[in-house]
Design an enzyme around this catalytic site. Structure first.
Site, PDB file in Angstrom:
ATOM      1  N   LYS A  48      16.331 -90.149 -14.571  1.00  0.00           N
ATOM      2  CA  LYS A  48      16.889 -91.590 -14.958  1.00  0.00           C
ATOM      3  C   LYS A  48      16.213 -92.422 -15.616  1.00  0.00           C
ATOM      4  O   LYS A  48      14.988 -92.185 -15.974  1.00  0.00           O
ATOM      5  CB  LYS A  48      17.023 -92.523 -13.898  1.00  0.00           C
ATOM      6  N   ARG A 145      18.820 -97.918   2.077  1.00  0.00           N
ATOM      7  CA  ARG A 145      19.107 -97.743   0.057  1.00  0.00           C
ATOM      8  C   ARG A 145      20.680 -97.059   0.604  1.00  0.00           C
ATOM      9  O   ARG A 145      21.557 -98.204   0.854  1.00  0.00           O
ATOM     10  CB  ARG A 145      17.977 -97.777  -0.595  1.00  0.00           C
ATOM     11  N   TYR A 267      -6.089-118.057 -22.946  1.00  0.00           N
ATOM     12  CA  TYR A 267      -5.864-118.758 -21.475  1.00  0.00           C
ATOM     13  C   TYR A 267      -6.442-119.507 -21.312  1.00  0.00           C
ATOM     14  O   TYR A 267      -6.716-118.273 -19.860  1.00  0.00           O
ATOM     15  CB  TYR A 267      -4.126-118.526 -21.277  1.00  0.00           C
ATOM     16  N   MET A 326       1.046-112.280 -24.059  1.00  0.00           N
ATOM     17  CA  MET A 326       2.585-111.645 -24.595  1.00  0.00           C
ATOM     18  C   MET A 326       2.988-110.409 -25.229  1.00  0.00           C
ATOM     19  O   MET A 326       3.382-109.778 -25.316  1.00  0.00           O
ATOM     20  CB  MET A 326       3.559-112.841 -24.989  1.00  0.00           C
TER      21      MET A 326
HETATM   22  C1  LIG Z   1      14.246 -91.919  -8.614  1.00  0.00           C
HETATM   23  C2  LIG Z   1      14.784 -90.515  -7.001  1.00  0.00           C
HETATM   24  C3  LIG Z   1      14.238 -89.230  -7.259  1.00  0.00           C
HETATM   25  C4  LIG Z   1      12.920 -89.185  -7.728  1.00  0.00           C
HETATM   26  O1  LIG Z   1      11.863 -89.356  -7.555  1.00  0.00           O
HETATM   27  P1  LIG Z   1      10.482 -89.162  -7.970  1.00  0.00           P
HETATM   28  O2  LIG Z   1       9.362 -90.005  -7.131  1.00  0.00           O
HETATM   29  O3  LIG Z   1      10.215 -89.775  -9.223  1.00  0.00           O
HETATM   30  O4  LIG Z   1      10.004 -87.596  -7.293  1.00  0.00           O
HETATM   31  C5  LIG Z   1      14.743 -88.477  -6.480  1.00  0.00           C
HETATM   32  N1  LIG Z   1      15.261 -88.591  -5.649  1.00  0.00           N
HETATM   33  C6  LIG Z   1      16.669 -89.915  -5.719  1.00  0.00           C
HETATM   34  C7  LIG Z   1      17.366 -90.637  -4.860  1.00  0.00           C
HETATM   35  C8  LIG Z   1      15.978 -91.028  -6.364  1.00  0.00           C
HETATM   36  O5  LIG Z   1      16.594 -92.163  -6.434  1.00  0.00           O
END
Ligand SMILES: *Cc1c(COP(=O)(O)O)cnc(C)c1O
Length: 386
Positions: A48, A145, A267, A326
């Protein structure tokens, strides 16, 4: 002028102000390592957010070539892209299916992860129109979640009124505290998840992300879901990181300047120099994910985490000087030999010499956020051992 290296016009990597090298061999070795640690379970690959910022096309293809056949993405668009590089892999879409996206799921053979009552109702309606199609069920075991309520998920397993075409191929849940092996929450979620898998006997199950894989066999079930460990990040707090570094980010030194004792830097005059100093001005800043919270001072985080960030130049770690801006960051190179640092050289922001998670700690965050915050300006190069 003669000191400058001769770089051909079309070598965009060699001439880039900011560049990222992704070691695909390290990536696939990390996946094999995770697959090995997963024991009897299959290891998927979580790609992802553009493969945690490293590029879903190249990372997806390399992982597929290494043998990965199960992938997780967050969004349907990520799935559509990934499909081009992973012809017969199973691609799970974690955010699930929404009205208007059905065609993209079916045309690209993507498996929706159903994780709420609303999605389940919609999915049942879709099945009535389209017929048989696989899905995954995400069940909440305490993370709060995403996920179906555990009692609803168990009831659904035996619900005779559900459509015959309803065919989950995976039940999954996600650990809240997998990165802390001593946390009681891990066992509690494991026991809750076992109630779910008992109701869905014969269907593959999955609980462990990277950290969960290190919790041992009990947590592996049929499929593991490593993400961060593939990209070389720390999965478990306080444990020496066994993964190979995958990403190296480097930025060019645009200028080296000499500044007298007592003068101030950047800055807000956040840093006053105590000695005559040499400063390297480097072409990366917070717009590139080189987070401002890594400044040496003058930002609130420094009260909580006194140590600011460091870069790696000419074989040494050197501190960030003053506030990160930046597009530019200033490093104090006074302690390096006079001729060791010149304009045109590169500083490693993170990578083989400057661990990603050390950078993250100095920024008050985690490696995941450093990788996924890199922005659009890195020139990427993919390398692999022959
Ligand atoms: C992002 C995610 C993972 C992978 O998690 P890592 O800690 O990066 O290995 C696995 N399962 C779900 C549901 C996730 O959202």
């Amino acid at each position: 002028m003669s000191e400058f290296l001769d770089v051909p016009e079309d070598d965009t990597f060699a001439s880039a102000g900011l560049r990222l090298t992704v070691d695909l061999t390290a990536l696939t070795e990390n996946w094999r390592d995770m697959a090995h640690r997963s024991g009897a379970a299959r290891a998927a690959a979580v790609v992802k957010a553009d493969a945690y910022g490293l590029g879903i096309e190249d990372a997806g293809e390399a992982l597929y070539t290494a043998g990965a056949r199960d992938f997780f993405v967050a969004t349907v668009d990520e799935g559509v892209t990934l499909r081009l590089y992973t012809p017969d892999a199973r691609i799970f879409v974690l955010s699930g299916i929404w009205p208007g996206t059905e065609r993209r799921f079916f045309d690209n053979d993507l498996v929706p992860v159903i994780s709420s009552d609303e999605q389940l109702a919609f999915w049942m309606a879709v099945l009535a129109d389209y017929g048989d199609y696989p899905c995954a069920l995400h069940v909440d075991t305490g993370f709060n979640r995403l996920g179906l309520h555990i009692d609803d998920a168990i009831a659904l397993a035996d619900d005779v009124s559900r459509p015959a075409s309803f065919a989950p191929v995976l039940v999954m849940s996600h650990l809240a505290c997998g990165d802390d092996p001593t946390h009681v929450m891990n066992r509690q979620q494991l026991e809750s998840f076992r109630r779910v898998t008992a109701a869905y006997e014969g269907i593959d199950s999955s609980l462990a992300a990277s950290a969960g894989i290190f919790l041992g066999e009990d947590y592996h079930f049929d499929l593991t879901r490593p993400g961060i460990a593939l990209y070389g990040g720390e999965a478990v707090c306080g444990m020496a990181n066994p993964m190979r570094p995958v990403a190296t980010a480097e930025a060019r030194i645009i200028q080296v300047r000499t500044v007298g004792a007592g003068e101030t830097v950047s800055y807000g005059r956040a840093l006053q120099l105590r000695r005559d100093s040499r400063l390297a001005i480097v072409s990366a800043g917070y717009a590139d994910g080189y987070m401002r919270s890594q400044s040496s001072g003058g930002v609130p985080l420094r009260q909580a985490v006194p140590q600011g960030g460091q870069g790696f130049i000419a074989g040494h770690k050197v501190p960030v000087a003053g506030r990160i801006t930046m597009d530019l960051t200033i490093f104090d190179v006074t302690d390096l030999p006079e001729n060791a640092v010149r304009a045109g050289d590169y500083v490693e922001l993170f990578g083989k010499n400057m661990p990603l998670d050390d950078v993250a700690r100095a920024a008050g965050t985690i490696g995941y956020e450093i990788l996924t915050s890199m922005g659009l300006r890195h020139e990427r190069r993919y390398v692999a051992e022959e």
